[in-house]
Design an enzyme around this catalytic site. Structure first.
Site, PDB file in Angstrom:
ATOM      1  N   HIS A 240      36.672 -14.899 -78.978  1.00  0.00           N
ATOM      2  CA  HIS A 240      35.691 -15.158 -77.925  1.00  0.00           C
ATOM      3  C   HIS A 240      34.249 -14.824 -78.269  1.00  0.00           C
ATOM      4  O   HIS A 240      33.370 -15.044 -77.439  1.00  0.00           O
ATOM      5  CB  HIS A 240      36.093 -14.407 -76.651  1.00  0.00           C
ATOM      6  CG  HIS A 240      36.167 -12.909 -76.813  1.00  0.00           C
ATOM      7  ND1 HIS A 240      36.202 -12.061 -75.726  1.00  0.00           N
ATOM      8  CD2 HIS A 240      36.232 -12.104 -77.905  1.00  0.00           C
ATOM      9  CE1 HIS A 240      36.282 -10.807 -76.144  1.00  0.00           C
ATOM     10  NE2 HIS A 240      36.305 -10.816 -77.468  1.00  0.00           N
ATOM     11  N   HIS A 241      33.978 -14.301 -79.456  1.00  0.00           N
ATOM     12  CA  HIS A 241      32.606 -13.891 -79.783  1.00  0.00           C
ATOM     13  C   HIS A 241      31.805 -14.947 -80.539  1.00  0.00           C
ATOM     14  O   HIS A 241      30.568 -14.885 -80.537  1.00  0.00           O
ATOM     15  CB  HIS A 241      32.627 -12.612 -80.622  1.00  0.00           C
ATOM     16  CG  HIS A 241      33.111 -11.400 -79.900  1.00  0.00           C
ATOM     17  ND1 HIS A 241      32.567 -10.980 -78.706  1.00  0.00           N
ATOM     18  CD2 HIS A 241      34.099 -10.518 -80.206  1.00  0.00           C
ATOM     19  CE1 HIS A 241      33.202  -9.888 -78.307  1.00  0.00           C
ATOM     20  NE2 HIS A 241      34.134  -9.590 -79.188  1.00  0.00           N
ATOM     21  N   ALA A 242      32.451 -15.886 -81.210  1.00  0.00           N
ATOM     22  CA  ALA A 242      31.720 -16.850 -82.026  1.00  0.00           C
ATOM     23  C   ALA A 242      30.749 -17.648 -81.170  1.00  0.00           C
ATOM     24  O   ALA A 242      31.084 -18.115 -80.081  1.00  0.00           O
ATOM     25  CB  ALA A 242      32.695 -17.788 -82.729  1.00  0.00           C
TER      26      ALA A 242
END
Length: 407
Positions: A145-147
């Protein structure tokens, strides 16, 4: 990819071979391997599937084998020049401007291919729901979920969550609730849909003053038409099961009741566990089990049962992740495991070989009490400050009274 028939709602789509839940898995997903002593070690996935299989959770369940997502689908979340940078990195070396070759995101062989397979896994899970083959689907390898659109971040090369949600928006769904229970803020997903009122993003995470990425304040609400559709609940270190669940219940069900999602996507990171080496919340495997059961209930109540469950963080690779995500698989498949279920001896032998110096639990429980007292408008506990702040920030934007516990 075929979607729901034109003019037909998600709930009316044909269901030729409806099963309780679809599970996406192939051992090739273990090739998303950041190498060496990196915290995101793929053994956590292998041990999860082994444990679920040995406990009978996967008996008779066909494991759906994904394919790599094509560039055209990955570009739902990422800029084309970023894809080219990822493809080139194994030959060209580090590209810090793109977040590649950093301590968090080292370059590795076949980085694009293995990352595209993770995206393809979440797309396959989404397709199972959109095409009416099952109401629930699980991809434990997903949840990266961070990209961001133009760079890697936080162990995440491509954001499969964003790709899957974007695809679902084009294939029969126009109200999707994304619930992120990872200890880290779901920043990449929030950023992708910050101005989009079709996607309600809710992130329950450790307070940004105390943990990377330093975002996820309750004042981050969305923008333009999307104002009020980004919801953040930052929790102080050492928040335990009962207070975490108290905050969740004080905020999430009321928003779902107002939003009426057609589908819930949940990012099920388990780095909120008290034993996780990278963060400081204090949940247990029992707390994780209760979260999954509650999300299942909310999906049944508000989203016609549609639930796409993705993995996420979790860095106690042997003691925590396999048990928590086996509970996730069991919950999605309606094969709930009793907390005191003993761990199979075969799995224990495998785990001892992998981590001979790690004390192993004996059951699927940490022996924790997950009961909690519901928030009633009071401010008697530390967690209540987070509850009140989050409610006052976002509830009025949905016509809800932030100070009335009935809302």
């Amino acid at each position: 990819m075929p979607g729901i028939i034109a003019g037909m709602s998600a709930s009316e789509a044909p269901r030729p071979d409806l099963v309780p839940a679809s599970v996406v898995w192939t051992s090739e997903l273990l090739e998303y391997d950041l190498g060496g002593e990196h915290p995101l070690h793929p053994i956590r996935l292998d041990l999860t599937i082994r444990l679920a299989a040995e406990l009978g959770v996967l008996d008779g369940v066909p494991l759906l084998v994904p394919e790599q997502a094509p560039d055209s689908e990955i570009e739902r979340a990422h800029k084309p020049d970023y894809l080219e940078a990822v493809k080139a990195a194994p030959d060209d070396g580090p590209n810090p401007a793109r977040g590649l070759g950093t301590e968090d995101n080292p370059v590795f062989d076949n980085m694009h291919q293995s990352s595209a397979l993770v995206v393809g896994s979440s797309l396959l899970a989404a397709r199972q729901i959109a095409e009416g083959r099952s109401k629930r689907a699980v991809n434990i390898a997903g949840g990266l979920h961070h990209a961001m659109a133009g760079n890697a971040a936080g162990f995440c090369i491509y954001n499969d969550c964003v790709v899957a949600i974007s695809w679902l928006l084009d294939n029969g769904f126009d109200r999707i609730a994304y619930i992120d229970t990872d200890v880290h803020h779901g920043d990449g997903v929030q950023a992708a849909f910050y101005g989009d009122p079709r996607v309600l993003t809710v992130s329950m995470h450790q307070h940004p003053l105390t943990l990377w990425p330093g975002t996820g304040y309750s004042s981050e609400l969305g923008e333009g038409e999307g104002e009020g559709y980004a919801v953040n609940v930052p929790l102080m270190p050492m928040t335990r099961d009962g207070d975490w669940l108290r905050a969740f219940e004080a905020i999430v069900p009321a928003l779902l009741a107002e939003f009426r999602p057609q589908l819930i996507v949940s990012q099920c990171g388990v780095d909120s566990h008290v034993d996780d080496p990278l963060a400081e919340l204090a949940l247990t495997v029992d707390g994780h089990r209760q979260i999954y059961r509650r999300v299942r209930e909310l999906a049944e109540e508000y989203a016609d049962g549609h639930w796409l469950a993705l993995g996420g963080g979790g860095y106690q690779l042997v003691r925590v992740v396999p048990r928590s995500w086996t509970h996730l698989l069991a919950t999605a498949l309606d094969r709930d495991l009793a907390p005191d279920t003993p761990l199979p001896q075969g799995w224990m032998r495998t785990a001892r070989k992998i981590a001979p110096h790690t004390p192993l639990p004996s059951s699927m429980s940490d022996g924790a009490d997950t009961s909690f007292e519901r928030w009633g408008g009071d401010a008697d506990r530390q967690v209540d400050a987070a509850i009140i702040q989050a409610r006052r920030a976002v509830f009025p934007l949905h016509g809800l009274d932030p100070d009335d516990p009935r809302d």
